[in-house]
Design a protein around this motif. Structure first.
Motif, PDB file in Angstrom:
ATOM      1  N   ALA A  54      15.631 -21.668  -1.753  1.00 53.88           N
ATOM      2  CA  ALA A  54      16.546 -20.822  -2.526  1.00 53.88           C
ATOM      3  C   ALA A  54      17.925 -20.750  -1.889  1.00 53.88           C
ATOM      4  O   ALA A  54      18.638 -19.759  -2.025  1.00 53.88           O
ATOM      5  CB  ALA A  54      15.971 -19.420  -2.716  1.00 53.88           C
ATOM      6  N   THR A  55      18.312 -21.808  -1.167  1.00 57.58           N
ATOM      7  CA  THR A  55      19.664 -21.890  -0.612  1.00 57.58           C
ATOM      8  C   THR A  55      20.558 -22.783  -1.464  1.00 57.58           C
ATOM      9  O   THR A  55      21.674 -23.103  -1.077  1.00 57.58           O
ATOM     10  CB  THR A  55      19.623 -22.431   0.830  1.00 57.58           C
ATOM     11  N   GLY A  56      20.061 -23.187  -2.606  1.00 56.21           N
ATOM     12  CA  GLY A  56      20.832 -24.025  -3.518  1.00 56.21           C
ATOM     13  C   GLY A  56      20.019 -24.297  -4.759  1.00 56.21           C
ATOM     14  O   GLY A  56      19.047 -23.608  -5.042  1.00 56.21           O
ATOM     15  N   GLY A  57      20.424 -25.305  -5.496  1.00 53.69           N
ATOM     16  CA  GLY A  57      19.706 -25.633  -6.721  1.00 53.69           C
ATOM     17  C   GLY A  57      20.245 -24.848  -7.903  1.00 53.69           C
ATOM     18  O   GLY A  57      21.252 -24.142  -7.813  1.00 53.69           O
ATOM     19  N   THR A  58      19.553 -24.980  -9.015  1.00 54.07           N
ATOM     20  CA  THR A  58      19.980 -24.355 -10.262  1.00 54.07           C
ATOM     21  C   THR A  58      18.873 -23.485 -10.834  1.00 54.07           C
ATOM     22  O   THR A  58      17.720 -23.903 -10.887  1.00 54.07           O
ATOM     23  CB  THR A  58      20.360 -25.430 -11.301  1.00 54.07           C
ATOM     24  N   LEU A  59      19.239 -22.285 -11.231  1.00 55.42           N
ATOM     25  CA  LEU A  59      18.328 -21.371 -11.917  1.00 55.42           C
ATOM     26  C   LEU A  59      18.711 -21.350 -13.387  1.00 55.42           C
ATOM     27  O   LEU A  59      19.875 -21.127 -13.731  1.00 55.42           O
ATOM     28  CB  LEU A  59      18.439 -19.965 -11.333  1.00 55.42           C
ATOM     29  N   MET A  60      17.739 -21.578 -14.267  1.00 56.79           N
ATOM     30  CA  MET A  60      18.001 -21.604 -15.707  1.00 56.79           C
ATOM     31  C   MET A  60      17.280 -20.441 -16.371  1.00 56.79           C
ATOM     32  O   MET A  60      16.058 -20.349 -16.325  1.00 56.79           O
ATOM     33  CB  MET A  60      17.545 -22.937 -16.297  1.00 56.79           C
ATOM     34  N   VAL A 114      14.560 -17.877 -27.564  1.00 54.66           N
ATOM     35  CA  VAL A 114      14.389 -17.944 -26.111  1.00 54.66           C
ATOM     36  C   VAL A 114      12.959 -18.368 -25.774  1.00 54.66           C
ATOM     37  O   VAL A 114      12.733 -19.150 -24.840  1.00 54.66           O
ATOM     38  CB  VAL A 114      14.734 -16.588 -25.461  1.00 54.66           C
ATOM     39  N   GLN A 115      12.006 -17.885 -26.540  1.00 56.99           N
ATOM     40  CA  GLN A 115      10.617 -18.295 -26.322  1.00 56.99           C
ATOM     41  C   GLN A 115      10.478 -19.814 -26.444  1.00 56.99           C
ATOM     42  O   GLN A 115       9.786 -20.456 -25.650  1.00 56.99           O
ATOM     43  CB  GLN A 115       9.697 -17.598 -27.321  1.00 56.99           C
ATOM     44  N   ASP A 171      10.785 -25.963 -21.586  1.00 59.90           N
ATOM     45  CA  ASP A 171      11.235 -26.071 -20.193  1.00 59.90           C
ATOM     46  C   ASP A 171      12.747 -26.249 -20.099  1.00 59.90           C
ATOM     47  O   ASP A 171      13.259 -26.769 -19.104  1.00 59.90           O
ATOM     48  CB  ASP A 171      10.535 -27.217 -19.464  1.00 59.90           C
ATOM     49  N   THR A 172      13.465 -25.806 -21.125  1.00 63.14           N
ATOM     50  CA  THR A 172      14.927 -25.786 -21.052  1.00 63.14           C
ATOM     51  C   THR A 172      15.382 -24.697 -20.099  1.00 63.14           C
ATOM     52  O   THR A 172      16.408 -24.829 -19.426  1.00 63.14           O
ATOM     53  CB  THR A 172      15.528 -25.553 -22.450  1.00 63.14           C
ATOM     54  N   LYS A 200       3.081 -22.432 -14.813  1.00 62.19           N
ATOM     55  CA  LYS A 200       4.365 -22.861 -14.267  1.00 62.19           C
ATOM     56  C   LYS A 200       4.273 -23.031 -12.755  1.00 62.19           C
ATOM     57  O   LYS A 200       3.746 -22.162 -12.051  1.00 62.19           O
ATOM     58  CB  LYS A 200       5.443 -21.833 -14.610  1.00 62.19           C
ATOM     59  N   ILE A 201       4.768 -24.156 -12.245  1.00 59.01           N
ATOM     60  CA  ILE A 201       4.886 -24.358 -10.806  1.00 59.01           C
ATOM     61  C   ILE A 201       6.304 -23.946 -10.417  1.00 59.01           C
ATOM     62  O   ILE A 201       7.283 -24.597 -10.784  1.00 59.01           O
ATOM     63  CB  ILE A 201       4.620 -25.823 -10.421  1.00 59.01           C
ATOM     64  N   TRP A 202       6.402 -22.844  -9.687  1.00 59.41           N
ATOM     65  CA  TRP A 202       7.702 -22.241  -9.422  1.00 59.41           C
ATOM     66  C   TRP A 202       8.417 -22.923  -8.262  1.00 59.41           C
ATOM     67  O   TRP A 202       7.825 -23.204  -7.226  1.00 59.41           O
ATOM     68  CB  TRP A 202       7.540 -20.758  -9.088  1.00 59.41           C
TER      69      TRP A 202
END
Length: 305
Positions: free
Chosen positions: A88-94, A132-133, A139-140, A278-280
């Motif tokens: 969680a020091t980078g990447g993208t959260l959608m 949104v559902q 997986d958007t 979901k694999i988080w």
């Protein structure tokens, strides 16, 4: 093309020696030689000229070198991106969000999350709850913040977050503003302003009114909560709004929330949805942990939902 062979090629080119390259790679010199021989066989070209005091790149080797550097750098960046995502020091959260949630509930959530994870990029997609559902199913987005009721789906897990009161809101100069409570009979003749009638919360309001045997006297139908608030602030009628959407105006005393008789159960439920199994990523887990602390619920576990 074998990545380990490219790495051996790059180190030989930089150090000018098979032995020094082997030391950097923690390999034996024969192992490095075997990798280069396999690479030369694949390319059909000799990559190094062997000299008494080391090696020198051939024309083919000089052409290959910048490509090898780019490949190795891309692999390094890819590994770092995966590591950043997990820590969680980078990447993208959608995130997917219902329209009113994105305007009123989501900003403080993201402010808190970004405060502890500033390098994470956050992308938000908005829409009706059912839209949104679908974003979650496709997986958007990784998670969705919407409102109940929502049509159930076998692949969607639902986590309740909070029950939010729907308030009767009036102008401060309205006669109701000083009242401890207003009855339905008194409200039935008032000029009511609606927000978007396709909104899930307004459907709850209309259902509640219908169950009480009253019919709303609607004088304005608007397409947004902000427009409805402005109309009430100009004394053009009354409206009913979710608490989170009007907190700022209530604090500034631009509007007044008046208790409505028998409306204790008139609430909308804010929920989080995600795809079952979901694999988080670490970034997604950090976001769920932030929300869990804010809403005092546990939103994920090591086992899949």
């Amino acid at each position: 093309m074998d990545i380990q062979a490219l790495e051996a090629f790059w180190w030989i080119a930089k150090t000018g020696s098979f032995n020094r390259a082997a030391e950097r790679l923690f390999l034996t010199q024969p192992s490095v030689t075997a990798r280069i021989q396999a690479l030369e066989k694949e390319l059909g070209q000799t990559l190094f000229e062997r000299k008494p005091r080391g090696v020198r790149l051939t024309d083919a080797g000089r052409i290959l070198l910048p490509h090898a550097e780019r490949v190795l750098q891309d692999i390094k960046r890819a590994r770092q991106a995966i590591e950043d995502l997990e820590t969680a020091t980078g990447g993208t959260l959608m995130v997917g969000s219902a329209l009113t949630t994105s305007a009123y509930l989501l900003p403080p959530i993201l402010t808190r999350f970004k405060g502890s994870h500033p390098a994470v990029e956050v992308l938000v997609r908005t829409g009706r709850s059912h839209q949104v559902q679908q974003l979650v199913l496709d997986d958007t987005v990784q998670v969705g913040l919407v409102h109940a009721p929502l049509l159930s789906h076998a692949e969607i897990a639902v986590v309740p977050l909070s029950d939010e009161p729907i308030l009767l809101v009036v102008h401060p100069a309205h006669p109701f503003a000083e009242r401890a409570e207003v009855s339905l009979e008194e409200l039935a003749g008032e000029s009511m302003i609606t927000t978007d009638r396709a909104s899930g919360y307004w459907a709850l309001v209309e259902q509640w009114w219908a169950s009480s045997g009253f019919v709303l006297h609607i004088t304005m139908e608007l397409d947004s909560i902000e427009a409805a608030k402005r109309m009430v602030m100009f004394g053009l009628g009354l409206t009913m709004l979710p608490q989170s959407t009007v907190e700022g105006e209530l604090k500034l005393k631009q509007l007044v929330a008046v208790p409505l008789a028998s409306s204790e159960n008139l609430k909308r439920q804010n929920i989080l949805i995600h795809r079952r199994g979901k694999i988080w990523s670490g970034t997604a887990r950090a976001f769920l942990e932030t929300m869990g602390k804010m809403f005092k619920v546990k939103l994920w576990a090591d086992e899949t939902a």
